[in-house]
Scaffold this active site. Structure first.
Site, PDB file in Angstrom:
ATOM      1  N   ASN A   9      33.135  27.290 109.895  1.00 60.68           N
ATOM      2  CA  ASN A   9      32.134  26.456 110.542  1.00 60.68           C
ATOM      3  C   ASN A   9      32.754  25.918 111.837  1.00 60.68           C
ATOM      4  OD1 ASN A   9      30.359  24.517 111.426  1.00 60.68           O
ATOM      5  ND2 ASN A   9      30.323  23.336 109.542  1.00 60.68           N
ATOM      6  N   GLU A 274      25.337  16.466 100.113  1.00 60.14           N
ATOM      7  CA  GLU A 274      24.161  16.778 100.917  1.00 60.14           C
ATOM      8  C   GLU A 274      22.895  16.528 100.106  1.00 60.14           C
ATOM      9  OE1 GLU A 274      24.493  17.642 104.046  1.00 60.14           O
ATOM     10  OE2 GLU A 274      26.688  17.870 103.998  1.00 60.14           O
TER      11      GLU A 274
END
Length: 298
Positions: A9, A274
């Site tokens: 990422n 999340e």
């Protein structure tokens, strides 16, 4: 020649992730791997990359990023006949999975550990048709904690969650919802602002949430918070820091391999840090499902 896939990422770790690609490539190539690098651009990319690695028979997948990236990578392993070994280079603000496995939080040291011959089998959790690597939380406070900013997590670490929790309590007074929790032949029904199911001892950066939890014990370590006000939050917080949360008078603790949660209210969840799906949900464990490279024992 063995194949390794690096899934990175590029926005993780304050955008320092790209600095570690060449270092990771070099150390893997020196250890006999042909290396492919894939950078994520959008949500779901890391899962798709990992699925490709499984289907093409890669021996190793390395996740470079935070817990969100790692969550997506792990989901690429679900229901695959071939599951590569997993390497972790943590660049997030919390890095619970790495903490639980004692993978170095320093990226350079974590990259060096990719050459280790020590493999740790690790349980995965299943939430409906998805996998999770560390924790599922449900309830009003779980919804609030999903909104903790990256800046707060960077500045305050685990205590950023306390900050948001206190704000929620001060604003609503009693954020509890009616929950029904069924588990391995047991059932609990009542009002609760927070339910937590953890696979490891480290949740939200607190490494003593469930000090008895082992990464390969096949169990969900579950906590039902029965009541929270400002005073109770202080005492629960102290219990959490001391590692005896399960003994608090307003906490119910149990272990299980299967858990079902439901509520008449629209209650959402937090999955590996999340926002997750709304209740009802089904949780279960997949024992020793992920093979993780961990540092050699000293």
């Amino acid at each position: 020649m063995q194949q390794a896939m690096i899934i990175i990422n590029p926005s993780a770790g304050k955008e320092d992730a790209l600095e570690y690609i060449s270092q990771a490539e070099e150390i893997l190539q020196n250890n006999g791997y042909m290396v492919t690098v894939n950078e994520t651009v959008k949500e779901g990319d890391a899962t798709r990359f990992c699925i490709t690695a499984c289907q093409e028979g890669y021996e190793l997948v390395v996740s470079i990023g935070g817990d969100g990236t790692l969550h997506e990578v792990i989901n690429g392993l679900i229901d695959q006949e071939h599951r590569p070994r997993l390497g972790i280079v943590p660049l997030g603000t919390i890095n619970d999975f790495a903490r639980a496995l004692q993978v170095p939080l320093d990226p350079g040291q974590a990259i060096a550990a990719l050459t280790s011959s020590r493999i740790q089998p690790v349980d995965a959790g299943r939430l409906n048709d998805r996998l999770f690597g560390n924790v599922v939380a449900a309830g009003s406070l779980a919804e609030t904690l999903s909104g903790v900013s990256s800046d707060d997590k960077s500045r305050l670490g685990a205590f950023a969650y306390f900050k948001e929790g206190f704000k929620e309590l001060a604003g609503s007074g009693n954020p509890a919802h009616s929950l029904t929790i069924q588990y391995d032949g047991g059932i609990w029904e009542g009002e609760s602002p927070l339910f937590v199911a953890a696979l490891t001892n480290s949740v939200g950066g607190f490494e003593k949430l469930a000090p008895g939890a082992q990464v390969d014990d096949g169990l969900l370590h579950c906590f039902i918070i029965k009541d929270l006000n400002i005073f109770n939050t202080l005492t629960v917080s102290i219990s959490l820091l001391l590692g005896n949360l399960k003994d608090h008078k307003d906490v119910i603790y149990f272990t299980a391999s299967h858990v079902t949660l439901s509520s008449p209210a629209p209650v959402r969840t937090n999955v590996d840090g999340e926002e997750g799906p709304a209740l009802p949900i089904r949780l279960s464990t997949l024992p020793r499902y992920v093979q993780v490279i961990v540092p050699e024992e000293e």
